[in-house]
Structures are given as structure tokens and as C-alpha cells.
Design an enzyme around this catalytic site. Structure first.
Site, PDB file in Angstrom:
ATOM      1  N   ASN A 244       0.844  -1.239   0.142  1.00 47.46           N
ATOM      2  CA  ASN A 244      -0.027  -0.082   0.053  1.00 47.46           C
ATOM      3  C   ASN A 244       1.045   1.410   0.004  1.00 47.46           C
ATOM      4  OD1 ASN A 244      -1.467   2.332   1.152  1.00 47.46           O
ATOM      5  ND2 ASN A 244      -3.122   0.903   1.707  1.00 47.46           N
TER       6      ASN A 244
ATOM      7  N   ARG B  59      -9.428   7.992  -1.283  1.00 45.61           N
ATOM      8  CA  ARG B  59     -10.283   8.888  -0.484  1.00 45.61           C
ATOM      9  C   ARG B  59     -11.356   9.519  -0.966  1.00 45.61           C
ATOM     10  NH1 ARG B  59      -9.085   6.694   5.371  1.00 45.61           N
ATOM     11  NH2 ARG B  59     -10.913   7.809   5.586  1.00 45.61           N
TER      12      ARG B  59
ATOM     13  N   ARG C 297      -7.069  12.892   0.515  1.00 45.58           N
ATOM     14  CA  ARG C 297      -6.071  13.394   1.460  1.00 45.58           C
ATOM     15  C   ARG C 297      -4.704  12.870   0.866  1.00 45.58           C
ATOM     16  NH1 ARG C 297      -7.638  10.434   7.004  1.00 45.58           N
ATOM     17  NH2 ARG C 297      -9.697  11.286   6.379  1.00 45.58           N
TER      18      ARG C 297
ATOM     19  N   HIS D 196      -4.112  -4.311   7.710  1.00 43.05           N
ATOM     20  CA  HIS D 196      -3.959  -3.055   8.486  1.00 43.05           C
ATOM     21  C   HIS D 196      -3.423  -3.192   9.768  1.00 43.05           C
ATOM     22  CE1 HIS D 196      -5.632   0.547  10.267  1.00 43.05           C
ATOM     23  NE2 HIS D 196      -6.379   0.689   9.191  1.00 43.05           N
TER      24      HIS D 196
END
Ligand code: PXP
Length: 238
Positions: free
Chosen positions: A7, A45, A49, A191
Site C-alpha cells: 500500500n 479517499r 487526502r 491493516h
């Protein structure tokens, strides 16, 4: 062997701190691929951002492995995905005020809407994954939407790693992965994973791919620091 999706959102976070052109996440994606990444993940997003529309468009043409587009299940994002046609889409919940994705999608609550939403993407041969908390109800609901993949949220495990509650959080992931496999779902996870807590995650059966970002970008800052300073010194002594 479990695959690694890198990511690269936080490369764009650094760029956005100045609003300029560097560092470019497109270069980060190419370097990650050269180093062995099996896929590149970006989260577009709603508030843009970090990753922006230009990044997604350029990456969709330059990524050589697979592009995994994380996005909220909104009409705006559906239009972008159908236009860009990434290899896969991972649907995530999104709150404007959160620092990062805080919980998994509540698929139980939105099952009907998600069924229709994922159908539109899958009809265009986009592989769809739902980012969910590791619970029996969410895994079953995800299966009922017709998706091929789930991504298990490892945030709670990462937070509780090396505490008395680590085992409990780990077992939830393990059970969810087993159930998903039984239902025929393929399982990704991610995550909050880092160079320490990821080792135990590898013992979970049936994992296909891990999506890891923040810890890799954090380490890259330090592994590249000495060379970056030397490069500037070399210029100053000219
Ligand atoms: N998977 C999903 C669905 C995410 O939302 C994120 C964070 O954007 C990640 C994986 C990667 O998390 P981290 O940056 O903590 O490695």
C-alpha cells in the site's frame, strides 16, 4: 507462499504535506514491484487526502503486477472503478474524520445494497473484496453478497499484539479465515501489520495476500536516509 500487496498511500501523504510533486507514488509503485511486490494497493479517499485521481489514472497504466483499488462503496467511486478497470477493488468503510480506516465494513447491515454494488463491478471482470472484521456474521454476509474475496481487518490483532489479549484477537482471525475458506471465499488480510506482528499472521491457514503499507513506508524512510543525505552533500561540495 503468502503474497504481498504494498500500500503506497503514505508516499502520497508525504507529497500532500507540501502539495507539490514529490515523492511520487507512481515511482514508489515501480520500486515496490522491482523489489518483489505482488500487487500495489491505493486507497482513493473521498477527500483525496493522499492518493488523487491523477495517481489512480497513471498507476492504472503503469502498474505491471495488479492494481488493487481500495474505495468506499459510493456512486462516485463506482464510476471511477468502472472507468479505470483495476484488477481488483477492495470495498472499505470510510469516515471523513478518521485518521485511517477504523473498522471493517458492516456487511450484515448493508447486504442488499452491497449485493447490487459488487455485481456491477464483477460484471466488468473486476475482482471484488470486502474489508471486514473477523466475525462469523460478517464472513457469512460477505459470502452472501457474491464476492470472491474478503480482506480480514487485522487492526485489533495489531493493537493487542504482545498483550494478554493477543491470543483472543488472533483466534478471531484464524476462525474467520477457516470459515471463509469453507465457504469458498479467498482470504486476504491487512491493516496495522508490521515487521514484528506479521510473523504470527503467517500461521493462519488459507491466506492469499497481505496488504501492508505504513510499516514499509516508515522503514523506507530510514533505510534510504543515509544515501539521501550523502546525495545532498555531494551537491553542496561541487
Ligand atoms: N488494508 C486495508 C483495507 C486498509 O484500509 C489499509 C490501510 O489503508 C491497509 C490494508 C494497510 O494498512 P497499513 O498501512 O496499516 O499497513
Amino acid at each position: 507462499m503468502v503474497k504481498l500487496g504494498v500500500n503506497i498511500d503514505h508516499v502520497a501523504t508525504i507529497r500532500q504535506a507540501r502539495g507539490g510533486k514529490e515523492p511520487d507514488p507512481v515511482t514508489a509503485a515501480a520500486l515496490a514491484e522491482q523489489a518483489g511486490a505482488d500487487s500495489i494497493t491505493v486507497h482513493l479517499r473521498e477527500d483525496r487526502r493522499h492518493i488523487n485521481d491523477r495517481d489512480v489514472e497513471v498507476l492504472s497504466r503503469t502498474i505491471k503486477t495488479r492494481m488493487n483499488l481500495e474505495m468506499a462503496a459510493t456512486e462516485e467511486m463506482k464510476k471511477i472503478a468502472l472507468d479505470i478497470l483495476p484488477h481488483s477493488v477492495c470495498l472499505v468503510p470510510e469516515k471523513r474524520e478518521e485518521l485511517t480506516t477504523e473498522g471493517g465494513l458492516d456487511v450484515v447491515k448493508q447486504k442488499k445494497d452491497l449485493q447490487e454494488y459488487v455485481k456491477a463491478l464483477m460484471e466488468q471482470n473486476i475482482i471484488v473484496s470486502l474489508f471486514i472484521d473477523p466475525s462469523v456474521e460478517q464472513v457469512k454476509a460477505a459470502y452472501e453478497t457474491g464476492v470472491e474475496f474478503i480482506e480480514l481487518h487485522t487492526g485489533r490483532y495489531a493493537e493487542l499484539f504482545d498483550t494478554k489479549k493477543e491470543d483472543e484477537a488472533f483466534k478471531e482471525l484464524e476462525e474467520a479465515a477457516k470459515l471463509a475458506n469453507k465457504l469458498g471465499l479467498k482470504v486476504n488480510a491487512g491493516h496495522g501489520l508490521n515487521y514484528w506482528n506479521v510473523k504470527r499472521i503467517l500461521t493462519i491457514p488459507f491466506l492469499y495476500e497481505l496488504n501492508i503499507g505504513h510499516t514499509i513506508i516508515s522503514r523506507a524512510v530510514f533505510t534510504g536516509m543515509e544515501k539521501a543525505v550523502r546525495d545532498m552533500k555531494d551537491i553542496l561540495i561541487l
